[in-house]
Design a protein around this motif. Structure first.
Motif, PDB file in Angstrom:
ATOM      1  N   UNK A 193      29.510  21.381  43.338  1.00  0.00           N
ATOM      2  CA  UNK A 193      29.326  22.745  42.750  1.00  0.00           C
ATOM      3  C   UNK A 193      28.577  23.757  43.880  1.00  0.00           C
ATOM      4  N   UNK A 194      29.250  24.693  44.106  1.00  0.00           N
ATOM      5  CA  UNK A 194      29.044  25.782  45.028  1.00  0.00           C
ATOM      6  C   UNK A 194      27.565  26.456  44.526  1.00  0.00           C
ATOM      7  N   UNK A 195      26.723  26.728  45.376  1.00  0.00           N
ATOM      8  CA  UNK A 195      25.669  27.595  44.982  1.00  0.00           C
ATOM      9  C   UNK A 195      25.327  28.744  46.102  1.00  0.00           C
ATOM     10  N   UNK A 196      25.729  28.791  47.255  1.00  0.00           N
ATOM     11  CA  UNK A 196      25.361  29.958  47.863  1.00  0.00           C
ATOM     12  C   UNK A 196      26.462  30.427  48.786  1.00  0.00           C
ATOM     13  N   UNK A 197      26.672  31.753  48.942  1.00  0.00           N
ATOM     14  CA  UNK A 197      27.660  32.221  49.779  1.00  0.00           C
ATOM     15  C   UNK A 197      27.189  33.405  50.637  1.00  0.00           C
ATOM     16  N   UNK A 198      27.865  33.656  51.710  1.00  0.00           N
ATOM     17  CA  UNK A 198      27.604  34.811  52.409  1.00  0.00           C
ATOM     18  C   UNK A 198      28.959  35.645  52.873  1.00  0.00           C
ATOM     19  N   UNK A 199      28.939  36.718  52.922  1.00  0.00           N
ATOM     20  CA  UNK A 199      30.154  37.365  53.476  1.00  0.00           C
ATOM     21  C   UNK A 199      30.350  37.193  55.000  1.00  0.00           C
ATOM     22  N   UNK A 200      31.445  36.809  55.391  1.00  0.00           N
ATOM     23  CA  UNK A 200      31.502  36.390  56.880  1.00  0.00           C
ATOM     24  C   UNK A 200      31.319  37.460  57.729  1.00  0.00           C
ATOM     25  N   UNK A 201      30.668  37.204  58.653  1.00  0.00           N
ATOM     26  CA  UNK A 201      30.097  38.170  59.761  1.00  0.00           C
ATOM     27  C   UNK A 201      30.891  39.605  60.344  1.00  0.00           C
ATOM     28  N   UNK A 202      32.268  39.136  60.608  1.00  0.00           N
ATOM     29  CA  UNK A 202      33.328  39.726  60.907  1.00  0.00           C
ATOM     30  C   UNK A 202      33.921  40.699  59.954  1.00  0.00           C
ATOM     31  N   UNK A 241      23.830  41.586  56.765  1.00  0.00           N
ATOM     32  CA  UNK A 241      24.882  40.639  57.367  1.00  0.00           C
ATOM     33  C   UNK A 241      24.080  39.102  56.973  1.00  0.00           C
ATOM     34  N   UNK A 242      25.134  38.276  56.720  1.00  0.00           N
ATOM     35  CA  UNK A 242      24.618  36.696  56.690  1.00  0.00           C
ATOM     36  C   UNK A 242      23.510  36.908  55.427  1.00  0.00           C
ATOM     37  N   UNK A 243      23.452  37.476  54.398  1.00  0.00           N
ATOM     38  CA  UNK A 243      22.602  37.712  53.470  1.00  0.00           C
ATOM     39  C   UNK A 243      23.083  36.561  52.426  1.00  0.00           C
ATOM     40  N   UNK A 244      22.498  35.789  51.730  1.00  0.00           N
ATOM     41  CA  UNK A 244      22.802  34.977  50.846  1.00  0.00           C
ATOM     42  C   UNK A 244      22.996  35.636  49.557  1.00  0.00           C
ATOM     43  N   UNK A 245      24.173  35.256  48.910  1.00  0.00           N
ATOM     44  CA  UNK A 245      24.504  35.925  47.697  1.00  0.00           C
ATOM     45  C   UNK A 245      24.867  34.912  46.605  1.00  0.00           C
ATOM     46  N   UNK A 246      24.963  35.346  45.498  1.00  0.00           N
ATOM     47  CA  UNK A 246      25.079  34.186  44.316  1.00  0.00           C
ATOM     48  C   UNK A 246      26.364  34.961  43.507  1.00  0.00           C
ATOM     49  N   UNK A 247      27.394  33.888  43.096  1.00  0.00           N
ATOM     50  CA  UNK A 247      28.491  34.334  42.615  1.00  0.00           C
ATOM     51  C   UNK A 247      28.257  35.035  41.070  1.00  0.00           C
ATOM     52  N   UNK A 248      27.413  34.576  40.385  1.00  0.00           N
ATOM     53  CA  UNK A 248      27.158  35.070  39.083  1.00  0.00           C
ATOM     54  C   UNK A 248      26.428  36.376  39.095  1.00  0.00           C
ATOM     55  N   UNK A 249      25.685  36.772  40.247  1.00  0.00           N
ATOM     56  CA  UNK A 249      25.011  38.010  40.641  1.00  0.00           C
ATOM     57  C   UNK A 249      26.064  39.166  40.916  1.00  0.00           C
ATOM     58  N   UNK A 250      26.962  38.799  41.557  1.00  0.00           N
ATOM     59  CA  UNK A 250      27.963  39.450  42.057  1.00  0.00           C
ATOM     60  C   UNK A 250      28.942  40.049  40.964  1.00  0.00           C
ATOM     61  N   UNK A 251      29.303  39.086  40.257  1.00  0.00           N
ATOM     62  CA  UNK A 251      30.217  39.425  38.943  1.00  0.00           C
ATOM     63  C   UNK A 251      29.500  40.267  38.161  1.00  0.00           C
ATOM     64  N   UNK A 252      28.294  40.193  37.912  1.00  0.00           N
ATOM     65  CA  UNK A 252      27.572  41.038  37.053  1.00  0.00           C
ATOM     66  C   UNK A 252      27.320  42.396  37.554  1.00  0.00           C
ATOM     67  N   UNK A 253      27.417  42.666  38.643  1.00  0.00           N
ATOM     68  CA  UNK A 253      27.105  43.717  39.449  1.00  0.00           C
ATOM     69  C   UNK A 253      28.686  44.735  39.488  1.00  0.00           C
TER      70      UNK A 253
END
Length: 856
Positions: free
Chosen positions: A460-469, A406-418
């Motif tokens: 330019x957006x760098x950081x993201x997180x999934x909404x806690x709910x 929860x609330x872990x920072x993720x990066x768009x480019x990483x998620x796309x490749x995964x």
């Protein structure tokens, strides 16, 4: 339709079909094709019966078993008849259970166009920001931070229910922090299950970006943060606090010196807010729901901001939807985004926007929204509705994000490749997969399911997180569907399916967390493994022979100094490997066996890179951390798009590029984001190169000649660390295909001849304001770039520069750009952090830049 990961099964089935194509007769192909079609049909069923749910789950397990067998077992052809018998039996059960009669999905759906996205829609401005300013919230919060003019540390707490816009409001002030003269800043988000090491490491990494954290113990991290901040003016945001214990620990790192530092905390709990601001209630900022008129304005702007044609019927059906959202901006935006997607889908299908159609849409929404309930329940139901209304492919991608805490920072480019490595993406062609994955990610952001965490000064957006709910919803669903198995260090009871397909070990700072011994035999089928925790808790990689995706966020305590990664060479199906570590990583002596590896990303120092890495024929993306010395990497670039992406935050990296050995001519994309000494000559030989992003220490006139002859180059990002000793001149006819040019250097000495860059559409120029500098004509010939539609200036401040120096730089930039035919409508200037500069001998030669300019 509830959240479903069935798209993952479809991806495995599609991969399997391609592998078996040459080994199956027409009858067998027909059986597998029929099974795939039926799985796809049931995946769109609304509230499927229990028989359909079990059937889909069993077919998913069958697809994984077959895919794993074909990939990993030498005698798979001998086992094929047994698998085909299972396929035929699954088709017979489908008929026997009469699953063909299960109705398809007819509710509102956030449609996704699998053609290439026309734009990065995930970077649209948040429509709630303007309403916060319009309603005076931004001004009131700013005043609360600054009204008394006191120099001691001040903490202001924003309190309000979930979804009311606390984080959005705090980020608005965050964006203004640098303009107010803060020396350093940090934005950190906490979780209900706090990991204080991770929280403190994040703060330290942001306030001290050029010196990554070495300490790992909480008391050492607190000491390092406090020492760095004690003589500085800092601005911090601690977001989403749910307990005073996190603040009690973290606040010990924040010195109360008289430098005018400011901290904003956000929380849903008033007692936590009071504790943060020292029980001085005047420093609590309470947020209230939007009024009806602002709610309507936000709803309409969110529905139609993507260019959808306005529909008058919306006014008639939206009132009740808005009322049930209870003035919560997040709920309004999420529902509006779902409706905007439906409008777009209707337009694609030429569906008439009749009153009945709008009434149906309204009913579809209202059936899923409660009336007269709590604000937290409203937001939960809205987000649940948005999750369930996603297309199947996007549901799977969203569910996959429960790999992270929860609330872990993720990066768009990483998620796309995964996602790509897991075969979740449906794209027109193989080469379009990452672009379509990016559009998926943007859709989840626009619906509020993934949140922006930080935005820099250029939007330019760098950081993201999934909404806690949302994180809670998808975690529960993943466990139920056996899509991802989660082991949390705080869990007391754990249940496992017979076969674990994806495993997330979220051990945080736990010292003795392990996988239960009774589960070890179930791990042989794991396809994705994410580990977040201390090195002492990491299981042996030899247990995971079928891994496609491996994510290791590992921290080691003294006396350890290295992280041995030899076991990874025994995972032959691996496609994606990411390691983030505070120790030196030791890669295997040989890696040539990893012939499926597409992404190798080591966010740490690497002791040595095996020379056979040049034989990894599938490698597309390479990132190696600071202090790493590479062999000649040019030979490893395959005949397709390539990204060489070392992290810019790591100092001391040496990239050894041999000018006598160049990549193949078919390379289309190269990114070298860690400084190299100069531009390699072989770049000029890459006639098909479309995208080049590179950082060099120095740039000479001959280097520009190397670039100017690239006939296919459409995007060029060029960062130069040292001020040039001669004018950087782009001649007539140069880089004719270029559409986007970004140039950053501490000092600008640019010139464009008439006829240069004749197709350029967007231009970004970054430089620093220096104390007492006279700029003169530092940009020459801008009027020759007549097709440019957008010009951005990014101005930083060098050491010693004051406000009047920045204003002088801004004035000089505008004077230079004023000569462009479309000035000022297409020009914007923004403040930035300091543009990276290195100082060399040329800067000790006064006036050299003026002599160069006089030659034009």
């Amino acid at each position: 339709m509830e959240l479903s990961p069935v798209s993952a099964s479809l991806g495995a089935m599609g991969s399997l079909t391609r592998k078996l194509d040459a080994h199956l007769d027409a009858v067998h192909k027909d059986e597998i094709g029929k099974l795939t079609t039926r799985l796809l049909k049931l995946s769109g069923a609304r509230d499927p019966p229990i028989t359909a749910t079990y059937w889909m789950k069993e077919v998913g397990e069958l697809s994984y078993d077959m895919d794993n067998c074909v990939d990993a077992e030498a005698d798979w052809i001998q086992k094929l008849p047994a698998f085909m018998a299972r396929v035929r039996e699954a088709n017979r059960r489908y008929d026997r259970y009469m699953l063909e009669s299960v109705p398809g999905r007819k509710d509102i759906s956030a449609a996704v166009d699998h053609r290439l996205p026309a734009a990065d829609v995930g970077r649209k401005p948040d429509p709630a920001v303007g309403l916060h300013a319009k309603g005076g919230a931004v001004d009131r919060l700013r005043q609360l931070l600054t009204d008394d003019g006191k120099k001691e540390l001040k903490v202001v707490s924003i309190v309000g229910v979930g979804g009311i816009g606390k984080t959005t409001l705090a980020k608005q002030l965050w964006r203004e922090g640098k303009l107010q003269g803060f020396d350093c800043r940090a934005f950190v988000r906490t979780a209900k299950k706090p990991d204080m090491r991770r929280t403190l490491r994040s703060i330290l990494a942001q306030v001290r970006p050029h010196q990554p954290p070495v300490a790992n113990e909480v008391h050492d991290l607190i000491h390092d943060i406090s020492e760095h901040l004690k003589n500085r003016r800092y601005f911090l945001i601690v977001d989403d606090l749910s307990d005073t214990s996190v603040w009690d620990v973290a606040s010990r790192a924040f010195p109360e010196a008289n430098h005018g530092s400011r901290i904003i905390t956000t929380t849903e709990i008033e007692d936590v807010a009071l504790a943060c601001c020292g029980y001085q209630s005047r420093y609590i900022f309470k947020m209230e729901p939007l009024c009806v008129s602002y709610s309507k304005e936000l709803f309409s702007s969110a529905v139609f901001c993507s260019g959808e044609k306005y529909c008058s019927q919306l006014d008639e059906v939206s009132d009740e939807i808005i009322r049930r959202c209870a003035g919560l901006p997040h709920s309004i935006i999420s529902i509006a985004s779902a409706l905007a997607s439906q409008l777009k889908a209707d337009a694609v299908e030429n569906r008439e926007q009749t009153g009945d159609r709008w009434k149906y849409i309204q009913t579809s929404v209202l059936d899923n929204l409660p009336a007269n309930t709590t604000s937290n329940e409203i937001l939960k139901q809205v987000l649940n509705f948005c999750c369930n209304s996603l297309p199947i492919c996007l549901q799977t991608c969203l569910l996959y994000l429960s790999l992270y805490p929860e609330n872990y920072i993720i990066f768009k480019e990483d998620i796309m490749k995964q996602w790509a490595a897991e075969d979740f993406i449906r794209a027109p062609t193989q080469k379009d997969i990452l672009e379509v994955a990016g559009s998926y990610f943007d859709k989840l952001v626009n619906m509020g399911l993934i949140q922006h965490i930080d935005v820099d000064y250029s939007d330019k957006v760098f950081y993201y997180a999934v909404h806690p709910i949302v994180h809670g919803l998808i975690t529960s669903k993943c466990t139920e569907a056996n899509f991802i198995t989660l082991i949390d260090y705080s869990q007391r009871k754990m249940q496992f399916s017979d076969k674990v397909r994806r495993l997330s070990l979220q051990f945080g700072s736990a010292t003795y967390a392990t996988i239960p011994a009774s589960t070890s035999t179930r791990l042989s089928q794991v396809r994705s493994l994410a580990f977040i925790g201390l090195m002492s808790c990491l299981p042996s990689l030899l247990e995971f022979k079928l891994l496609r995706v491996l994510i290791l966020h590992v921290w080691g305590d003294p006396p350890r100094s290295s992280f041995q990664l030899e076991g990874v060479s025994e995972v032959p199906l691996l496609r994606y490997l990411q390691v983030t570590c505070n120790l030196t990583v030791q890669l295997p002596y040989q890696m040539q066996g990893l012939q499926h590896l597409e992404t190798l990303e080591i966010n740490a120092r690497v002791a040595a890179v095996p020379f056979d890495i040049v034989h990894l024929g599938s490698l597309l993306h390479l990132r190696l951390g600071g202090g790493t010395e590479l062999p000649d990497m040019t030979a490893c670039i395959p005949q397709k798009n390539v990204t060489l992406d070392p992290p810019s935050a790591s100092a001391g990296m040496a990239i050894l590029l041999d000018n006598s050995c160049s990549p193949p001519d078919s390379v289309k994309t190269i990114e070298l984001l860690q400084p190299i000494q100069k531009l390699p000559k072989w770049i000029g030989q890459l006639t098909k190169l479309c995208i080049l992003k590179i950082v060099v220490r120095e740039l000479l006139r001959d280097d520009i000649s190397t670039l100017q002859g690239l006939p296919a180059l459409t995007i060029l990002s060029l960062h130069v660390r040292r001020r040039p000793t001669e004018i950087i001149l782009f001649q007539r006819g140069s880089v004719a295909a270029l559409k986007y040019f970004e140039f950053r250097c501490g000092v600008l000495h640019l010139a464009f001849e008439e006829g240069a860059m004749r197709n350029l559409q967007r231009l970004t120029l970054g430089f620093n304001a220096h104390r007492g500098e006279e700029y003169g004509h530092f940009i020459h010939g801008i009027e020759h770039l007549s097709n440019v539609q957008e010009i951005k200036g990014i101005i930083g401040a060098a050491t010693g520069a004051e406000d009047n120096d920045w204003r002088a730089a801004e004035s000089a930039f505008k004077d230079a750009i004023r000569k462009h035919p479309s000035y000022p409508s297409n020009v914007s200037v923004k403040a930035s952090g300091m543009v990276d500069e290195e100082y060399g001998p040329p800067e000790k030669q006064p006036g050299i830049q003026n002599k160069s300019l006089n030659k034009i």
